[in-house]
Design an enzyme around this catalytic site. Structure first.
Site, PDB file in Angstrom:
ATOM      1  N   ASP A 480       0.838  -1.206   0.000  1.00 19.72           N
ATOM      2  CA  ASP A 480       0.000   0.000   0.000  1.00 19.72           C
ATOM      3  C   ASP A 480       0.875   1.259   0.000  1.00 19.72           C
ATOM      4  OD1 ASP A 480      -2.281   1.555   0.183  1.00 19.72           O
ATOM      5  OD2 ASP A 480      -3.008   0.649   2.041  1.00 19.72           O
ATOM      6  N   ASP A 550     -10.600   2.269  -3.303  1.00 22.46           N
ATOM      7  CA  ASP A 550     -11.129   2.084  -1.950  1.00 22.46           C
ATOM      8  C   ASP A 550     -12.646   2.157  -1.955  1.00 22.46           C
ATOM      9  OD1 ASP A 550      -8.950   1.513  -0.457  1.00 22.46           O
ATOM     10  OD2 ASP A 550      -8.614   3.535   0.304  1.00 22.46           O
TER      11      ASP A 550
HETATM   12  C1  DGJ Z   1      -5.712   2.080   1.997  1.00 21.88           C
HETATM   13  C2  DGJ Z   1      -6.127   0.847   1.239  1.00 21.88           C
HETATM   14  O1  DGJ Z   1      -6.612   1.182  -0.018  1.00 21.88           O
HETATM   15  C3  DGJ Z   1      -7.154   0.077   2.063  1.00 21.88           C
HETATM   16  O2  DGJ Z   1      -7.612  -1.019   1.338  1.00 21.88           O
HETATM   17  C4  DGJ Z   1      -6.523  -0.321   3.355  1.00 21.88           C
HETATM   18  O3  DGJ Z   1      -5.481  -1.230   3.114  1.00 21.88           O
HETATM   19  C5  DGJ Z   1      -6.006   0.902   4.093  1.00 21.88           C
HETATM   20  N1  DGJ Z   1      -5.156   1.690   3.268  1.00 21.88           N
HETATM   21  C6  DGJ Z   1      -5.263   0.504   5.336  1.00 21.88           C
HETATM   22  O4  DGJ Z   1      -4.686   1.574   5.951  1.00 21.88           O
END
Ligand code: DGJ
Length: 729
Positions: A480, A550
């Site tokens: 991430d 997201d």
């Molecule tokens: C952003 C990601 O896109 C989410 O899926 C998740 O992993 C969060 N970060 C966790 O902080």
């Protein structure tokens, strides 16, 4: 195939259906002659049109040969500041004497079979030299000793041409290169619309289309990553072009950092397209003997509208950009705990989720953010990659064992490029983040960015991740990256190299990814940047799939996945079924629809299955069975965008197997209306003269009827979705 016609002095690059031509004019100038539908002759390519422009200066070298011509009027293959071409330059440099004039002369060329690797940069590749030819044209500036190599690859199985540029300092003084586009394409007209993919966090890659006008139309990122906001892709399309028809020229950048891309339309109605590293906050000091390599651009011409363009990008990226075991292998259906628990979990909770998920047919448990340091919220611990034993008393190895004992694989989340000010790592190395001496450090999501241009940072992160991955059978990693860059500076670089920081960061990141992934070839790596913030072709050289957004709402995902598919194949798109009301937009949509939308990517789940009823769990079980029966077609077939959510209250996508034996169609109603009747949806890509049986009902349809009359679909209720599978009989 690439040939050089010595008599006419024309290079001709050919893919199965396209041609691209470059001429050497006056023995020294590289003129762009053609890009479009495949032609088989070069005759007539050097037109007899005037090569002068009002207020245009005559090029001195051509004048010496008795040719009166201005480079401002000639389509350039690549363009330099300081020549008589006054349009946007692809290249600008500052020389030791303070001058900024670059004057390149054609020097030599070489044509070779295959495609060389780009040192330290992601790029498309061939597995066999017979798959492509590469042309390298060298140009030289006699006064400064600077040399450029224009590199082109023409694929023999894909209608794609790749380009990049190498800058070599053969002089005896340092040169500061501050603009170096990876491509420049001059079109003779401007009757185009520009199409690009823009958005924001949770709203990535929405399709935008606009008419060109005189002047510059540009998309760019100065965020240190390609970004949610603008994707490093654009297309120029003739005004009437649509999914099925018309000339479309697509440009996709194989790079994940700051970029600029767009067009300049000049006063004569001609268009110059460009794409490269953003020249804002970029300068590269090239010492004598050094080389700078600009990243690759993939260029696709389609005479068959956006559908054909996407087919080429999708196929090429899936087979000759993605690498490793999971390029071709089927991937496990996963459950991710993020939207189920956020930071609030312990070992028992995760094991409970795994047990229930197993019953529902899910194959892998992914533990997301919050497992390390003392991270109970997003305000600490990034950089401290060791398990929080308050939550996980048996550490990662203990948890993995429990999950494996249930019969599930295990995957783990990292955010390796970040550092929390409240972390052991920051307390030990406060200068390891990007920052500028004397300036306050701006946090975003309570975090700073590690300076990946530094080798000590690269080594620390590589070792930290390898230690965790070696500690247990971890079969998947989610990588991430949750903020954009500000205050870009490196404590190690000298003042004259500070403007190299953002690009050096990318080179450092690519090298860390190569190193870690090379050491764990059986681990599936999924990229993520607050969802799809860095979902670009550069990243897809490393990651086999990417967390598309997201936003997990089924309807929002239709727009996002539709836009993403312009360039990326379904097999790249991480796509999860989440809870309702949806956590991002509050919408309630049926589990069935959420399942179908997620099946149009790599299906996964992201909700608390322990709170679901037995009926819901068995529905998930059925979804996974159905998905497994069609995922080969969705991931390896051709996608057709039959109905666009951007233009309709419905969405329809179709995937057709390469052998055309199976077609899978998804049809969704976004919002219903009163007093409506059925809608006919026309399928594509079938065998016109063969019969297909609808798997769900046994009804038989001929291919040409399905493609010309279409199939009648109910208008549907809000958020309703269905799937139809046609098998050739
Ligand atoms: C952003 C990601 O896109 C989410 O899926 C998740 O992993 C969060 N970060 C966790 O902080």
């Amino acid at each position: 195939m690439i040939t050089f016609d010595k008599e006419k002095q024309i290079f001709h690059l050919q893919t199965p259906n396209t041609s691209y031509m470059i001429g050497i004019y006056g023995g020294y100038l590289l003129e762009h002659l053609y890009w479009g539908k495949r032609v088989d002759s070069t005759s007539g390519m050097f037109g007899t049109e005037s090569r002068t422009a009002s207020f245009g200066a005559n090029d001195a070298e051509l004048s010496e040969q008795g040719i009166s011509a201005s480079t401002d009027a000639i389509p350039q293959e690549y363009s330099f500041y300081g020549s008589c071409d006054l349009r946007k330059p692809a290249f600008h440099a500052i020389y030791a004497d303070g001058s900024r004039i670059t004057k390149m002369k054609y020097d030599s060329y070489v044509i070779k079979a295959g495609k060389p690797k780009l040192c330290g940069l992601p790029a498309t590749y061939v597995e066999n030299d017979s798959e492509a030819d590469t042309l390298e044209i060298s140009v030289k500036d006699e006064l400064t000793g600077l040399k450029l190599i224009y590199r082109y690859t023409a694929f023999n199985n894909y209608d794609a041409i790749t380009r990049n540029v190498e800058v070599i300092n053969d002089g005896d003084a340092a040169v500061s290169v501050d603009t170096v586009m990876s491509c420049n394409v001059d079109f003779t007209g401007a009757d185009f619309d520009m199409i690009n993919l823009s958005g924001s966090w949770a709203r990535e890659r929405h399709i935008e289309r606009r008419a060109l006008g005189t002047g510059t139309t540009k998309i760019e990122s100065r965020r240190g990553s390609s970004s949610h906001h603008q994707s490093p892709f654009f297309a120029l399309a003739e005004k009437t072009a649509n999914e099925k028809h018309g000339d479309v020229y697509g440009f996709s950048f194989v790079y994940s950092g700051n970029f600029e891309a767009g067009v300049e339309v000049d006063t004569y109605g001609r268009t110059r397209a460009f794409m490269g590293i953003n020249s804002c906050d970029f300068a590269w000091l090239l010492e004598p003997g050094e080389t700078f390599t600009a990243p690759e651009v993939v260029m696709v011409y389609s005479a068959g509208g956006f559908g054909e363009m996407s087919k080429t990008f999708n196929r090429l990226y899936q087979k000759r950009l993605a690498r490793g075991k999971y390029r071709d292998a089927e991937r496990p259906v996963l459950i991710n705990n993020w939207e189920a628990t956020y930071f609030n979990f312990d070992e028992d909770k995760i094991v409970d989720i795994a047990k229930t998920a197993k019953k529902a047919g899910i194959e892998m448990l992914v533990l997301d953010d919050g497992w390390f340091g003392k991270r109970d919220s997003d305000n600490c611990s990034l950089g401290d990659w060791y398990a929080d034993t308050k939550k996980l008393p048996n550490g990662i190895p203990g948890l993995v064992k429990k999950v494996n004992d249930i019969g599930m694989k295990f995957g783990l989340w990292f955010e390796p490029e970040m550092i929390s000010p409240d972390s052991d790592l920051y307390r030990a190395h406060p200068d390891w983040c990007l920052h500028v001496k004397g300036r306050k450090r701006s946090e975003s999501r309570n975090q700073l960015i590690l300076d990946f241009s530094r080798s000590d940072v690269q080594e620390y992160i590589t070792k930290s991740l390898k230690d965790v991955l070696n500690s247990a059978p971890i079969e998947y990693v989610k990588w991430d990256m949750n903020r954009n860059m500000t205050c870009i500076g490196s404590a190690l670089l000298p003042p004259e190299r500070q403007a190299e920081t953002a690009h050096r960061y990318m080179l450092g990141l690519y090298s860390v990814l190569e190193n870690i992934m090379g050491s764990f070839p059986d681990v599936l790596f999924e990229g993520c940047s607050g969802g799809g913030g860095r979902f670009d072709a550069g990243m897809m050289y490393y990651f086999n799939q990417y967390w598309t957004s997201d936003d997990t709402d089924a309807i929002e995902r239709m727009y996002i996945q539709h836009g993403t598919s312009l360039v990326m194949p379904a097999a790249f798109m991480g796509s999860h079924v989440s809870a309702v009301p949806n956590h991002q937009v509050g919408r309630v949509s049926p589990l069935k629809t959420r399942g179908y939308v997620a099946m149009c990517g790599q299906l996964g789940y992201e909700l608390d299955v322990t709170k679901m009823s037995d009926e819901e769990l068995s529905e998930i079980n059925e979804q996974i069975e159905v998905y497994k029966s069609v995922r080969g077609v969705i991931h390896n077939g051709d996608m057709y965008r039959l109905v666009s959510p951007f233009e309709s209250s419905h969405t329809a996508w179709e995937y057709v197997a390469e052998d055309k034996k199976t077609a899978v169609m998804f049809y969704f109603t976004i919002m219903t209306a009163p007093s409506v009747i059925n809608k006919y949806v026309k399928l594509e890509g079938l065998e016109a003269d063969k019969l297909y049986k609808l798997r769900e009902t046994g009804e038989v349809y001929s291919g040409d009827v399905l493609m010309n009359r279409g199939i009648s679909m109910p208008y549907g209720k809000d958020c309703e979705g269905c799937m139809l599978v046609f098998d050739l009989i």
